[in-house]
Scaffold this motif. Structure first.
Motif, PDB file in Angstrom:
ATOM      1  N   THR A 176       0.832  -1.204   0.000  1.00 46.94           N
ATOM      2  CA  THR A 176       0.000   0.000   0.000  1.00 46.94           C
ATOM      3  C   THR A 176       0.864   1.250   0.000  1.00 46.94           C
ATOM      4  N   LEU A 177       1.931   1.219   0.795  1.00 44.25           N
ATOM      5  CA  LEU A 177       2.831   2.376   0.880  1.00 44.25           C
ATOM      6  C   LEU A 177       3.514   2.626  -0.459  1.00 44.25           C
ATOM      7  N   GLN A 178       3.967   1.563  -1.112  1.00 41.44           N
ATOM      8  CA  GLN A 178       4.627   1.711  -2.405  1.00 41.44           C
ATOM      9  C   GLN A 178       3.665   2.272  -3.453  1.00 41.44           C
ATOM     10  N   ILE A 179       2.467   1.714  -3.517  1.00 43.55           N
ATOM     11  CA  ILE A 179       1.489   2.166  -4.510  1.00 43.55           C
ATOM     12  C   ILE A 179       1.059   3.597  -4.228  1.00 43.55           C
ATOM     13  N   THR A 180       0.785   3.905  -2.957  1.00 43.60           N
ATOM     14  CA  THR A 180       0.295   5.233  -2.597  1.00 43.60           C
ATOM     15  C   THR A 180       1.317   6.319  -2.916  1.00 43.60           C
ATOM     16  N   LEU A 181       2.563   6.119  -2.468  1.00 44.06           N
ATOM     17  CA  LEU A 181       3.586   7.138  -2.697  1.00 44.06           C
ATOM     18  C   LEU A 181       3.943   7.264  -4.176  1.00 44.06           C
ATOM     19  N   SER A 182       4.093   6.127  -4.861  1.00 42.72           N
ATOM     20  CA  SER A 182       4.448   6.170  -6.287  1.00 42.72           C
ATOM     21  C   SER A 182       3.349   6.851  -7.098  1.00 42.72           C
ATOM     22  N   ALA A 183       2.089   6.429  -6.875  1.00 41.76           N
ATOM     23  CA  ALA A 183       0.976   7.003  -7.628  1.00 41.76           C
ATOM     24  C   ALA A 183       0.794   8.483  -7.296  1.00 41.76           C
ATOM     25  N   SER A 184       0.960   8.857  -6.032  1.00 40.00           N
ATOM     26  CA  SER A 184       0.750  10.247  -5.632  1.00 40.00           C
ATOM     27  C   SER A 184       1.825  11.165  -6.205  1.00 40.00           C
ATOM     28  N   ILE A 185       3.082  10.718  -6.172  1.00 40.41           N
ATOM     29  CA  ILE A 185       4.169  11.544  -6.718  1.00 40.41           C
ATOM     30  C   ILE A 185       4.025  11.710  -8.226  1.00 40.41           C
ATOM     31  N   LEU A 186       3.773  10.599  -8.921  1.00 34.84           N
ATOM     32  CA  LEU A 186       3.591  10.675 -10.374  1.00 34.84           C
ATOM     33  C   LEU A 186       2.361  11.500 -10.742  1.00 34.84           C
ATOM     34  N   ALA A 187       1.269  11.309  -9.993  1.00 30.62           N
ATOM     35  CA  ALA A 187       0.050  12.067 -10.268  1.00 30.62           C
ATOM     36  C   ALA A 187       0.257  13.557 -10.019  1.00 30.62           C
ATOM     37  N   THR A 188       1.056  13.903  -9.008  1.00 31.11           N
ATOM     38  CA  THR A 188       1.333  15.312  -8.726  1.00 31.11           C
ATOM     39  C   THR A 188       2.113  15.953  -9.867  1.00 31.11           C
ATOM     40  N   ILE A 189       3.107  15.236 -10.385  1.00 28.67           N
ATOM     41  CA  ILE A 189       3.901  15.770 -11.496  1.00 28.67           C
ATOM     42  C   ILE A 189       3.048  15.908 -12.759  1.00 28.67           C
ATOM     43  N   LEU A 190       2.365  14.818 -13.134  1.00 31.11           N
ATOM     44  CA  LEU A 190       1.557  14.834 -14.351  1.00 31.11           C
ATOM     45  C   LEU A 190       0.362  15.779 -14.219  1.00 31.11           C
ATOM     46  N   GLY A 191      -0.270  15.796 -13.047  1.00 33.11           N
ATOM     47  CA  GLY A 191      -1.414  16.673 -12.844  1.00 33.11           C
ATOM     48  C   GLY A 191      -1.030  18.143 -12.892  1.00 33.11           C
ATOM     49  N   THR A 192       0.137  18.483 -12.339  1.00 36.99           N
ATOM     50  CA  THR A 192       0.604  19.868 -12.384  1.00 36.99           C
ATOM     51  C   THR A 192       0.893  20.297 -13.818  1.00 36.99           C
ATOM     52  N   LEU A 193       1.563  19.434 -14.576  1.00 37.14           N
ATOM     53  CA  LEU A 193       1.835  19.746 -15.982  1.00 37.14           C
ATOM     54  C   LEU A 193       0.535  19.865 -16.775  1.00 37.14           C
ATOM     55  N   ALA A 194      -0.421  18.975 -16.488  1.00 37.63           N
ATOM     56  CA  ALA A 194      -1.715  19.040 -17.181  1.00 37.63           C
ATOM     57  C   ALA A 194      -2.449  20.325 -16.838  1.00 37.63           C
ATOM     58  N   ALA A 195      -2.393  20.741 -15.576  1.00 37.49           N
ATOM     59  CA  ALA A 195      -3.055  21.990 -15.175  1.00 37.49           C
ATOM     60  C   ALA A 195      -2.444  23.192 -15.880  1.00 37.49           C
ATOM     61  N   ILE A 196      -1.118  23.187 -16.037  1.00 37.89           N
ATOM     62  CA  ILE A 196      -0.456  24.280 -16.749  1.00 37.89           C
ATOM     63  C   ILE A 196      -0.909  24.311 -18.209  1.00 37.89           C
ATOM     64  N   GLY A 197      -1.011  23.122 -18.828  1.00 33.47           N
ATOM     65  CA  GLY A 197      -1.468  23.049 -20.202  1.00 33.47           C
ATOM     66  C   GLY A 197      -2.910  23.499 -20.358  1.00 33.47           C
ATOM     67  N   ILE A 198      -3.781  23.087 -19.432  1.00 33.36           N
ATOM     68  CA  ILE A 198      -5.196  23.478 -19.499  1.00 33.36           C
ATOM     69  C   ILE A 198      -5.347  24.986 -19.315  1.00 33.36           C
ATOM     70  N   GLN A 199      -4.572  25.542 -18.386  1.00 34.93           N
ATOM     71  CA  GLN A 199      -4.679  26.971 -18.112  1.00 34.93           C
ATOM     72  C   GLN A 199      -4.253  27.821 -19.314  1.00 34.93           C
ATOM     73  N   ALA A 200      -3.352  27.280 -20.139  1.00 35.05           N
ATOM     74  CA  ALA A 200      -2.867  28.021 -21.307  1.00 35.05           C
ATOM     75  C   ALA A 200      -3.788  27.886 -22.515  1.00 35.05           C
ATOM     76  N   MET A 201      -4.798  27.026 -22.442  1.00 32.77           N
ATOM     77  CA  MET A 201      -5.685  26.798 -23.580  1.00 32.77           C
ATOM     78  C   MET A 201      -6.752  27.876 -23.682  1.00 32.77           C
ATOM     79  N   ARG A 202      -7.422  27.890 -24.830  1.00 34.11           N
ATOM     80  CA  ARG A 202      -8.547  28.793 -25.001  1.00 34.11           C
ATOM     81  C   ARG A 202      -9.755  28.274 -24.233  1.00 34.11           C
ATOM     82  N   ARG A 203     -10.778  29.137 -24.150  1.00 34.28           N
ATOM     83  CA  ARG A 203     -11.915  28.832 -23.286  1.00 34.28           C
ATOM     84  C   ARG A 203     -12.622  27.539 -23.680  1.00 34.28           C
ATOM     85  N   ARG A 204     -12.822  27.320 -24.975  1.00 32.30           N
ATOM     86  CA  ARG A 204     -13.562  26.130 -25.399  1.00 32.30           C
ATOM     87  C   ARG A 204     -12.806  24.852 -25.062  1.00 32.30           C
ATOM     88  N   GLY A 205     -11.514  24.811 -25.395  1.00 33.19           N
ATOM     89  CA  GLY A 205     -10.713  23.632 -25.079  1.00 33.19           C
ATOM     90  C   GLY A 205     -10.589  23.408 -23.587  1.00 33.19           C
TER      91      GLY A 205
END
Length: 259
Positions: A63-92
């Motif tokens: 559980t510890l391995q899955i939780t930490l690995s998934a959370s760290i990867l999700a934080t990196i990918l989610g942050t990059l995705a949020a930056i990409g979404i914020q830079a898009m136009r309103r419709r996208g």
């Protein structure tokens, strides 16, 4: 006065209904007797026995391995995705935000079964499939925590840093990162909390020999309730409570500038 008293009694009854079973579970974890109705004295032996139980410890490490690995990867990918979404136009941006909310609104059992069918088609169920599944439902929580902070940042300050000769990475670290850091940390803590106590998705995507604490508890409870499980459940509740306090503390903390 009477209305205020009734409202307080109503809230007290709700919280009592919600947390009394957890309180009983915590008390039983310190009961020297295995009986659920007889108090045999205060003891901590069930916590010691839990630490010596190989099945519980193996599930805890997984559980510890899955939780930490998934959370760290999700934080990196989610942050990059949020930056990409914020830079898009309103419709996208609207379309992607709607897609981000689907995993949050969808029932866990539907998500678990759909992922199981997808994984079985291309690979074998195991540790990796559970990790991918946790990563999938953690990313939206990170995006929705980081995106509001990104919307509060000043684009002109970042562009001014670029005009003055700063590299994009250096400008991001000095200008954008301090503003979005609370959202990133909150998203990480939220991902840890959600990944730690997930059962439905994990149950459908795990393979033979892979057990997290939630799936192990489900298996053991079918055999009979052991006092070690009370101790384990109380420990999980304590960890989740601490994480939620940290999340609420960070979200409610005032900006030092306003003080």
């Amino acid at each position: 006065m009477v209305k205020k008293l009734l409202s307080r009694c109503y809230l007290a009854a709700i919280f009592l209904f919600l947390y009394l079973p957890i309180l009983v579970l915590i008390v039983l974890s310190f009961n020297d007797s295995k009986s659920r109705v007889v108090w045999g004295g205060f003891t901590g032996k069930w916590y010691v026995s839990m630490l010596k139980n190989e099945t519980i410890m193996e599930a805890f490490l997984t559980t510890l391995q899955i939780t930490l690995s998934a959370s760290i990867l999700a934080t990196i990918l989610g942050t990059l995705a949020a930056i990409g979404i914020q830079a898009m136009r309103r419709r996208g941006k609207t379309i992607l935000l709607g897609a981000t909310n689907i995993p949050l609104l969808n029932a866990d059992i539907v998500t678990g079964i759909s992922m199981m069918l997808l994984f079985v088609r291309f690979t074998k169920l195991g540790f990796t499939t559970v990790l991918i599944a946790h990563l999938t439902f953690n990313i939206p929580y990170v995006i929705l925590n980081v995106l509001p902070k990104l919307n509060q940042t000043s684009k002109s300050a970042y562009e001014a840093a670029l005009d003055l000769g700063a590299s994009p990475l250096y400008a991001f670290y000095k200008i954008v990162w301090p503003d979005i850091r609370p959202g990133v940390i909150s998203g990480f803590l939220m991902a840890v909390t959600m990944s730690l106590d997930d059962f439905s998705i994990t149950y459908f995507t795990k393979g033979a020999g892979v057990n997290t604490l939630s799936t192990m508890l489900y298996t053991e409870l079918r055999k009979g309730i052991q006092p070690e499980l009370y101790a384990l459940s109380a420990l999980l509740f304590g960890i989740a409570l601490i994480l939620l306090f940290l999340i609420n503390f960070r979200s409610s903390r005032k900006n030092p500038i306003n003080n």
